[in-house]
Design an enzyme around this catalytic site. Structure first.
Site, short mmCIF file in Angstrom:
data_model
loop_
_atom_site.label_atom_id
_atom_site.label_comp_id
_atom_site.label_asym_id
_atom_site.label_seq_id
_atom_site.Cartn_x
_atom_site.Cartn_y
_atom_site.Cartn_z
N GLY A 1 0.81 -1.20 0.00
CA GLY A 1 0.00 0.00 0.00
C GLY A 1 0.85 1.26 0.00
N VAL B 1 3.53 1.25 2.71
CA VAL B 1 3.33 0.13 3.63
C VAL B 1 3.84 -1.15 2.97
CG1 VAL B 1 1.68 -1.13 5.05
CG2 VAL B 1 1.31 1.29 4.57
N LYS C 1 5.15 0.46 8.15
CA LYS C 1 4.84 1.73 7.50
C LYS C 1 6.12 2.56 7.48
CE LYS C 1 0.87 3.44 7.55
NZ LYS C 1 -0.46 4.01 7.81
N ASP D 1 -7.74 11.94 12.36
CA ASP D 1 -7.86 11.65 10.92
C ASP D 1 -8.75 10.42 10.71
OD1 ASP D 1 -7.47 12.09 8.22
OD2 ASP D 1 -5.59 10.98 8.13
#
Length: 665
Positions: A19, A26, A41, A135
């Site tokens: 990702g 990621v 990450k 977020d």
């Protein structure tokens, strides 16, 4: 530069990229120390070079690493290596909530509420540890293959707030709270606002505010009234509508004051969705808090006055200010380029004195007469059109006979439908109004009647099609039938109220599992401890009803809680021969059996070989090695102080190692 196969932190092997986002990439990796798959990450280079960002990132990520909850993507490790800043997290095999919504167009009310409860439980755990996400959005919520919902990206949110608000928030600005859009202080109630927007999207398949730029969307969050989800999906229950509206109030003081309050209402909405129980908080102009009942809140929403809070002065950031300045410049250019049009527009915005004059000229008697005449004309035109259409279809044949018409058959459906006489041989194709349950009863009826068909209704329960929507139709789509024929629609009454869907609770703590089960109307039965190789100590590893299945409300679900892997015992029965060293002459030797865990399970001194090792009851260790420590006599030649060679004997200690497997008892 991250490369597949490289090691990070001397333990994480990078396997593949899975990702990417605005601030990080990621990767799937293998933790060689604990022999498990993890997600890593990696911060992108532009953020790794920002010392201020990195400092905040470290503090927040380390705080998030202390969070452990079934509805949070847990953070295992945080580190830096050769300028690479990384977070090691739990690997969740699944998709984001954003992808899930896109796949299903919109979610059922029950599924949306169930997901919102799990998200709220994760956020609550963070808030209880004084961590604000900042977020919350569907892109940061994962749904595993087993159906478990997990919130991710806790350690990066606060660090990102002041560094990416203008460059990386096109995905986030749709969910940002008004106070965040202003650049002001944000707290736990900002997460509640964002969760309310996320729930709105789950229910409707769209976000409430959209625009061409992030600034335009942010301004809408600050200024525009929040639309109701029932404006887009009328079947949404009143309690769910009110939960969304309370979460998304412009003023933080008018929202839920804690995530625990929100969870309580979400759980109640699963049991009594049509009950009007949500209490809206209001703030008057003096700042005094007061309570507004739901019917008042609905009335205010319908008149465009949802939030009774006196709006704060809007403090936009520099980008917003520039956007507003550009809008003023465009308006000025339009006036210079087309002054006549601008004058006409100004005439539309008449001053109060002109409007007052118009009100004085208004004659209510003439207005009523005009309205009555318009109604009469409309009725006459309607009758003429109906008569003409009737003649065309043969319903009112000109010069009709005196015979009484044959009685029409009485359908067994909910609404009777009488076939209409039509010219013989005329055919029409039946349209599709039952594709994937996407047509409501009203929509399908309107479409069929516009094509000249008559509609009959039948009803049944359905766990897959929303209440009030078409399950199937007879005749089926595409068939050519006589014009004016009856099309029977099978309409969903929703899921049987007596059945509920079993949630996935494996991997939950006992407390979290009980909350998830009782939230949908199920009872918890026996709770037993048991061994599990797949689930850590304290987590549910067994539930007596499979997740996703439908059972009767009130069913008892038994649970088993992991106490760790089942212990295994091993034994070692081996014959040990003398060392293979040709210089070994039969001196005493020490023979040891050392397990792979480093423990010594046998030790003996002997000069008689072969010798036996017989050990049993070794716990959870399946292999080891035999080590023989022995001495040999070695002839050594040296030179004395006069330069003469001197020969002597020296004893030297040596070892020999032999790997051995253990036998399971």
């Amino acid at each position: 530069m991250i490369k597949i196969g490289m090691m990070i932190g001397e333990r994480y092997e990078v396997l593949e990229k899975i990702g990417t986002g605005g601030m990080s990439d990621v990767y799937k990796a293998k933790d060689h120390k604990l022999n498990r798959a993890v997600a890593i990450k990696i911060l992108k280079q532009e953020f790794s070079e920002n010392d201020n960002f990195v400092s905040k990132f470290r503090v927040e990520a380390q705080a998030a690493a202390g969070l452990m909850h079934a509805n949070i993507v847990n953070v295992y490790d945080v580190g830096e290596e050769r300028g690479i800043y990384y977070i090691v997290m739990e690997l969740v095999e699944g998709i984001t909530l954003k992808k899930y919504i896109e796949k299903k167009a919109r979610l059922s009310v029950k599924e949306a509420i169930s997901i919102a409860i799990q998200v709220s439980l994760g956020i609550e755990a963070a808030h209880n540890n004084h961590i604000i996400h900042r977020d919350i959005k569907p892109q940061n919520i994962m749904i595993s293959k087993e159906g478990r919902v997990k919130v991710t990206d806790f350690g990066i949110a606060k660090a990102a707030t002041s560094n990416t608000i203008t460059s990386n928030v096109m995905g986030s600005v749709h969910y940002t709270s008004p106070e965040q859009a202003r650049g002001g202080y944000s707290d736990a109630k900002s997460d509640i606002y964002s969760l309310g927007i996320t729930l709105f999207e789950m229910l409707t398949g769209r976000v409430p505010f959209n625009g061409d730029t992030t600034v335009a969307i942010a301004i809408k969050h600050i200024q525009e009234p929040m639309p109701s989800p029932r404006d887009f999906v009328p079947e949404i229950p009143v309690s769910v509508e009110q939960i969304v509206l309370k979460c998304t109030q412009k003023s933080p003081d008018a929202r839920y004051q804690s995530i625990a309050e929100l969870i309580e209402d979400l759980k109640r909405s699963l049991i009594t969705p049509d009950e009007n129980f949500v209490v809206m908080n209001g703030v008057n102009v003096d700042g005094e808090t007061r309570m507004i009942r739901d019917r008042d809140a609905v009335a205010k929403r319908q008149t465009g006055h949802i939030n009774p809070v006196t709006p704060e002065p809007m403090r936009l950031n520099e980008s917003a200010a520039r956007e507003r300045q550009r809008e003023k410049q465009r308006a000025g250019n339009a006036v210079r380029q087309n002054p006549d049009k601008a004058k006409a527009k100004n005439r539309q915005a008449q001053p109060a004195s002109n409007k007052k004059k118009e009100e004085e000229d208004y004659n209510p008697t003439m207005e009523r007469i005009t309205t009555i005449l318009m109604v009469i004309v409309a009725v006459v035109i309607g009758c003429v059109v109906l008569y003409i259409v009737g003649n065309v279809l043969g319903v009112f044949p000109i010069g009709g006979g005196t015979e009484d018409p044959a009685p029409a058959p009485t359908p067994t459906q909910e609404a009777q439908a009488t076939p209409t006489a039509v010219p013989e041989g005329m055919k029409a194709e039946v349209p599709d109004v039952s594709s994937d349950g996407s047509f409501s009863q009203a929509e399908a009826t309107k479409m069929l009647e516009e094509r000249g068909f008559q509609v009959a209704i039948e009803r049944t329960t359905s766990s897959t099609v929303l209440k009030g929507y078409v399950i199937s139709q007879t005749p089926t789509a595409g068939e050519n039938v006589s014009f004016g024929s009856i099309v029977t629609l099978l309409i969903s009454d929703g899921a049987d109220a007596s059945t509920v869907t079993v949630p996935e609770v494996r991997g939950y703590t006992q407390e979290a599992a009980q909350e998830a089960l009782t939230a949908v109307g199920l009872n918890v039965g026996s709770v037993e401890d048991g061994y599990s190789d797949d689930y850590p100590v304290g987590q549910v590893f067994y539930q007596s009803y499979a997740p996703g299945g439908n059972v009767i409300s009130g069913t008892t679900v038994d649970l088993k809680i992991s106490i760790g892997p089942q212990p295994h015992t091993y034994a070692c029965h081996i014959q040990v021969d003398a060392p293979m060293d040709p210089e070994y002459s039969g001196n005493e030797a020490v023979v040891q059996l050392v397990g792979s865990d480093g423990n010594i399970y046998h030790q003996a001194t002997t000069n008689v070989f072969p010798t036996m090792i017989n050990v049993s009851g070794i716990s959870n260790v399946s292999s080891g090695q035999v080590i023989i420590h022995y001495t040999v006599s070695v002839t050594v030649t040296t030179t004395d102080e006069f330069g003469n060679e001197v020969t002597g004997v020296k004893e030297e200690v040596r070892s020999e190692q032999i790997p051995v497997p253990f036998e399971e008892e």
